[in-house]
Design a protein around this motif. Structure first.
Motif, PDB file in Angstrom:
ATOM      1  N   SER A 145       0.761  -1.275   0.064  1.00  0.00           N
ATOM      2  CA  SER A 145      -0.013   0.020   0.079  1.00  0.00           C
ATOM      3  C   SER A 145       0.927   1.263  -0.018  1.00  0.00           C
ATOM      4  O   SER A 145       0.104   2.378   0.407  1.00  0.00           O
ATOM      5  N   GLY A 146       2.004   1.277   0.074  1.00  0.00           N
ATOM      6  CA  GLY A 146       2.979   2.297  -0.061  1.00  0.00           C
ATOM      7  C   GLY A 146       3.030   3.033   1.344  1.00  0.00           C
ATOM      8  O   GLY A 146       2.762   2.615   2.426  1.00  0.00           O
ATOM      9  N   LEU A 147       3.788   3.977   1.250  1.00  0.00           N
ATOM     10  CA  LEU A 147       4.201   4.836   2.390  1.00  0.00           C
ATOM     11  C   LEU A 147       2.909   5.433   3.145  1.00  0.00           C
ATOM     12  O   LEU A 147       1.964   6.014   2.557  1.00  0.00           O
ATOM     13  N   ALA A 148       2.907   5.282   4.519  1.00  0.00           N
ATOM     14  CA  ALA A 148       2.044   6.091   5.346  1.00  0.00           C
ATOM     15  C   ALA A 148       2.411   7.374   5.577  1.00  0.00           C
ATOM     16  O   ALA A 148       1.574   8.169   5.130  1.00  0.00           O
ATOM     17  N   LEU A 149       3.565   7.656   5.600  1.00  0.00           N
ATOM     18  CA  LEU A 149       4.358   9.272   6.310  1.00  0.00           C
ATOM     19  C   LEU A 149       5.751   9.119   5.724  1.00  0.00           C
ATOM     20  O   LEU A 149       6.713   8.306   5.988  1.00  0.00           O
ATOM     21  N   SER A 150       5.901  10.393   4.818  1.00  0.00           N
ATOM     22  CA  SER A 150       7.353  10.813   4.694  1.00  0.00           C
ATOM     23  C   SER A 150       7.488  12.152   5.530  1.00  0.00           C
ATOM     24  O   SER A 150       6.501  13.028   5.477  1.00  0.00           O
ATOM     25  N   ILE A 151       8.501  12.410   5.916  1.00  0.00           N
ATOM     26  CA  ILE A 151       9.048  13.561   6.577  1.00  0.00           C
ATOM     27  C   ILE A 151      10.102  14.127   5.816  1.00  0.00           C
ATOM     28  O   ILE A 151      11.402  13.499   5.621  1.00  0.00           O
ATOM     29  N   CYS A 152      10.016  15.372   5.300  1.00  0.00           N
ATOM     30  CA  CYS A 152      11.136  16.023   4.521  1.00  0.00           C
ATOM     31  C   CYS A 152      11.391  17.229   5.429  1.00  0.00           C
ATOM     32  O   CYS A 152      10.664  18.249   5.583  1.00  0.00           O
ATOM     33  N   CYS A 153      12.735  17.363   5.577  1.00  0.00           N
ATOM     34  CA  CYS A 153      13.226  18.269   6.478  1.00  0.00           C
ATOM     35  C   CYS A 153      13.956  19.342   5.422  1.00  0.00           C
ATOM     36  O   CYS A 153      14.815  18.974   4.562  1.00  0.00           O
ATOM     37  N   LEU A 154      13.628  20.834   5.361  1.00  0.00           N
ATOM     38  CA  LEU A 154      14.107  21.838   4.552  1.00  0.00           C
ATOM     39  C   LEU A 154      15.267  22.717   5.379  1.00  0.00           C
ATOM     40  O   LEU A 154      15.014  23.320   6.297  1.00  0.00           O
ATOM     41  N   TYR A 155      16.321  22.303   4.606  1.00  0.00           N
ATOM     42  CA  TYR A 155      17.619  23.225   5.237  1.00  0.00           C
ATOM     43  C   TYR A 155      17.955  24.238   4.191  1.00  0.00           C
ATOM     44  O   TYR A 155      18.546  24.120   3.068  1.00  0.00           O
ATOM     45  N   ASN A 156      17.871  25.455   4.565  1.00  0.00           N
ATOM     46  CA  ASN A 156      18.343  26.713   4.018  1.00  0.00           C
ATOM     47  C   ASN A 156      20.059  26.910   4.206  1.00  0.00           C
ATOM     48  O   ASN A 156      20.236  27.236   5.289  1.00  0.00           O
ATOM     49  N   GLU A 157      20.797  26.669   3.465  1.00  0.00           N
ATOM     50  CA  GLU A 157      22.307  26.495   3.424  1.00  0.00           C
ATOM     51  C   GLU A 157      22.727  28.041   3.690  1.00  0.00           C
ATOM     52  O   GLU A 157      23.792  28.250   4.231  1.00  0.00           O
ATOM     53  N   SER A 158      22.003  28.819   3.404  1.00  0.00           N
ATOM     54  CA  SER A 158      22.255  30.455   3.634  1.00  0.00           C
ATOM     55  C   SER A 158      22.189  30.820   5.029  1.00  0.00           C
ATOM     56  O   SER A 158      22.509  31.823   5.357  1.00  0.00           O
ATOM     57  N   ILE A 159      21.386  30.045   5.910  1.00  0.00           N
ATOM     58  CA  ILE A 159      20.886  30.526   7.364  1.00  0.00           C
ATOM     59  C   ILE A 159      21.659  29.538   8.328  1.00  0.00           C
ATOM     60  O   ILE A 159      22.249  29.826   9.111  1.00  0.00           O
ATOM     61  N   LEU A 160      21.423  28.353   7.949  1.00  0.00           N
ATOM     62  CA  LEU A 160      21.887  27.301   8.947  1.00  0.00           C
ATOM     63  C   LEU A 160      23.482  27.095   9.289  1.00  0.00           C
ATOM     64  O   LEU A 160      24.314  27.541   8.135  1.00  0.00           O
ATOM     65  N   LEU A 161      24.143  26.845  10.274  1.00  0.00           N
ATOM     66  CA  LEU A 161      25.447  26.903  10.431  1.00  0.00           C
ATOM     67  C   LEU A 161      25.559  25.521   9.763  1.00  0.00           C
ATOM     68  O   LEU A 161      25.320  24.624   9.642  1.00  0.00           O
ATOM     69  N   ASP A 162      27.246  25.682   9.457  1.00  0.00           N
ATOM     70  CA  ASP A 162      27.885  24.561   8.717  1.00  0.00           C
ATOM     71  C   ASP A 162      27.710  23.236   9.403  1.00  0.00           C
ATOM     72  O   ASP A 162      27.515  22.282   9.116  1.00  0.00           O
ATOM     73  N   GLU A 163      27.714  23.137  10.874  1.00  0.00           N
ATOM     74  CA  GLU A 163      27.931  22.083  11.524  1.00  0.00           C
ATOM     75  C   GLU A 163      26.475  21.650  11.359  1.00  0.00           C
ATOM     76  O   GLU A 163      26.360  20.344  11.538  1.00  0.00           O
ATOM     77  N   GLN A 164      25.441  22.239  11.450  1.00  0.00           N
ATOM     78  CA  GLN A 164      23.988  22.012  11.469  1.00  0.00           C
ATOM     79  C   GLN A 164      23.601  21.180  10.021  1.00  0.00           C
ATOM     80  O   GLN A 164      23.036  20.406  10.161  1.00  0.00           O
ATOM     81  N   LEU A 165      24.458  21.849   9.074  1.00  0.00           N
ATOM     82  CA  LEU A 165      23.842  21.306   7.673  1.00  0.00           C
ATOM     83  C   LEU A 165      24.803  19.806   7.489  1.00  0.00           C
ATOM     84  O   LEU A 165      24.188  19.116   7.056  1.00  0.00           O
ATOM     85  N   LEU A 166      25.922  19.822   7.885  1.00  0.00           N
ATOM     86  CA  LEU A 166      26.518  18.515   8.124  1.00  0.00           C
ATOM     87  C   LEU A 166      25.791  17.680   8.588  1.00  0.00           C
ATOM     88  O   LEU A 166      25.676  16.288   8.419  1.00  0.00           O
ATOM     89  N   LEU A 167      25.201  17.876   9.993  1.00  0.00           N
ATOM     90  CA  LEU A 167      24.504  16.959  10.831  1.00  0.00           C
ATOM     91  C   LEU A 167      23.109  16.592  10.072  1.00  0.00           C
ATOM     92  O   LEU A 167      22.902  15.331   9.952  1.00  0.00           O
TER      93      LEU A 167
END
Length: 529
Positions: free
Chosen positions: A139-161
């Motif tokens: 029956s396919g996926l019940a739920l997908s979660i997509c996290c959106l990362y703005n590279e110009s705002i988030l810190l480098d360590e957070q982007l790598l994480l």
């Protein structure tokens, strides 16, 4: 991105974009495939999101991040996860497949607690995708979660994480398996060894069997293996038994200098030495500057790391006998200027020096990207040597110990005056100096033990002598020297060494030899005689 091609265990997706409006096309592509979606907005207003996704607004909902606890002064990820779960329980009640939750991740830069708990939050989000399985395998996926990362705002360590947290990355070419993904157990453990074990396991899948057959179990391993099937190409993992984890002292995190200069090499064991990327050693002498104070200032700021140090704190450290704060501050400004001159290597524009910055009454030392410092490496080599030594992997242990011994050029910052290092109010050096000395002493008598077992008696005795030069009353070092002299069948030297041990204890008022040493001496002499 058709839902039947994605396993419900891998429906945790990352979408990275370079600026605020660069992700709308990709989000629209995903909402077009979804039956229902929720968009949690933090960076954008609800009006902006609704306008950008108006084509599919009839099957979606836009929720401000404040409603789910993301804007609290102290971010409590458990509470936020619970609010998300409560919302999803209602949202998914009548919709068993093809639901997508979008989360703008810019909330992570809002408060210190948000950044601290980002790793835990990512793990809990992935668990949520597994909490809502489809009704059947077909029956396919019940739920997908997509996290959106703005590279110009988030810190480098957070982007790598963020990059390491997601098994899939959504790109302009569609959904792609993420080769840099770390399964939740490895991701949350956050040790270099567990990450290495996982990634090397993807290259050599039968490596786990080799490790289990080995006499020495690699420390810090919580190996999880991901398998990519030809049908789904979905990352999977399985947890292994936990091993003890050693932690490297990570006190030397500094800000990155806004400079084109390459990495520096900094030696703190022995005299302070700093080498530029071209190999040139920084000279601390400056015209009109107090060299010892300049070196002390550099060392103190190095150990303060990202916290920095206030003007009052630095003035009190360097001029503790001066009651006039104005006078101390003026002297500090002069010393700061001298330090900037030393690090820059030139007079021009010292106030804009990238290596010493002043913000909000605090001074910070910043280092070129990827600068090397000897202390973490010395620690890790000692820890690795100890692990091998405990498992009697003598050759491997010796390699680690010898490498650490080469790094130890003397006690920590031996050229910094005692009046600065032994400061009782600012214990920034004395305790560390004692700790590193103790580590060095331990590796020496362990090296003596290894050399003795390998039959290298001369090297064993040399290590014992080095250890005893540091600590004349060291029982482990005297014990190893007695055993090494026994191995060399030198009865006269055994007697002499025991007398030296007794005299050392008497000289430093440390009592009499322990029962263990007495019994060892008696046993050795009776056998040799």
């Amino acid at each position: 991105m058709s839902s039947h091609k994605i396993s419900n265990k891998s429906s945790f997706i990352g979408l990275f974009y370079p600026h605020s409006s660069a992700h709308w096309a990709d989000v629209n592509r995903m909402t077009a495939k979804a039956k229902n979606w929720i968009y949690l907005t933090d960076e954008h207003t609800t009006i902006t999101v609704k306008s950008a996704l108006k084509k599919y607004l009839n099957k979606g909902e836009v929720v401000p991040s404040s409603e789910w606890g993301f804007r609290e002064n102290v971010f409590r990820f458990e509470n936020t996860i619970q609010k998300i779960k409560e919302k999803l329980d209602i949202f998914l009640d009548d919709n068993k497949i093809s639901n997508v939750l979008f989360i703008e991740m810019t909330w992570a830069v809002r408060t210190p607690s948000s950044s601290i708990y980002l790793r835990n939050f990512e793990v809990e989000l992935q668990k949520l995708t597994e909490h809502y399985p489809p009704e059947s395998k077909n029956s396919g996926l019940a739920l997908s979660i997509c996290c959106l990362y703005n590279e110009s705002i988030l810190l480098d360590e957070q982007l790598l994480l963020g990059l390491q947290a997601h098994p899939y990355i959504f790109t302009s070419e569609g959904l792609k398996v993420n080769p840099h993904y770390l399964p939740p157990l490895v991701f949350q453990q956050n040790t270099l060894r567990s990450q290495f074990n996982y990634w090397i396991g993807q290259i050599e899948p039968n490596r786990k069997d080799k490790i289990q057959d080995s006499k020495f179990q690699i420390p810090n391993s919580e190996t999880e293996t991901r398998h990519l099937t030809s049908e789904t190409r979905t990352p999977q993992y399985e947890s292994e038994s936990k091993e003890p984890v050693y932690h490297i002292d990570k006190t030397l995190f500094s800000r990155i200098a806004q400079s084109d200069e390459g990495r520096w090499k900094i030696r703190c064991l022995g005299e302070l030495k700093v080498y530029r990327n071209n190999g040139q050693m920084i000279e601390w002498d400056t015209k009109g500057g107090a060299t010892k104070k300049v070196k002390t200032l550099f060392s103190y700021l190095l150990f303060k790391g990202e916290k920095g140090a206030s003007i009052e704190e630095l003035a009190d450290l360097l001029w503790s006998d001066t009651l006039d704060m104005t006078q101390s501050a003026n002297r500090l400004y002069h010393t700061i200027r001298c330090l900037r001159l030393v690090l820059e290597g030139k007079e021009s524009n010292l106030r804009q020096s990238p290596f010493i910055i002043h913000q909000n009454t605090h001074y910070y030392l910043t280092l070129p990207q990827d600068s090397w410092i000897d202390l973490p490496m010395f620690q890790e080599l000692c820890f690795k040597g100890n692990e091998h030594f405990q498992h009697q992997n003598l050759e491997q242990s010796l390699i680690c110990y010898q490498s650490a011994e080469r790094l130890y050029q003397g006690d920590l910052l031996t050229d910094i005056p005692q009046k600065y290092t032994d400061n009782t109010e600012h214990d920034w050096c004395w305790s560390r100096r004692f700790w590193y000395r103790d580590m060095h002493h331990k590796l020496l008598h362990n090296m003596a033990n290894i050399h003795r077992q390998l039959g290298n008696i001369s090297e064993a005795l040399n290590c014992c002598d080095k250890a005893l030069a540091i600590e004349p009353c060291s029982e482990p070092a005297h014990r190893e020297k007695l055993l090494s002299l026994k191995a060399a069948n030198r009865l006269d030297a055994v007697h002499r060494q025991y007398r030296l041990y007794c005299e050392s204890l008497k000289k430093f008022d440390m009592g009499v030899p322990s029962k263990e040493i007495k019994d060892l001496y008696s046993k050795i002499t009776s056998k040799i005689a």
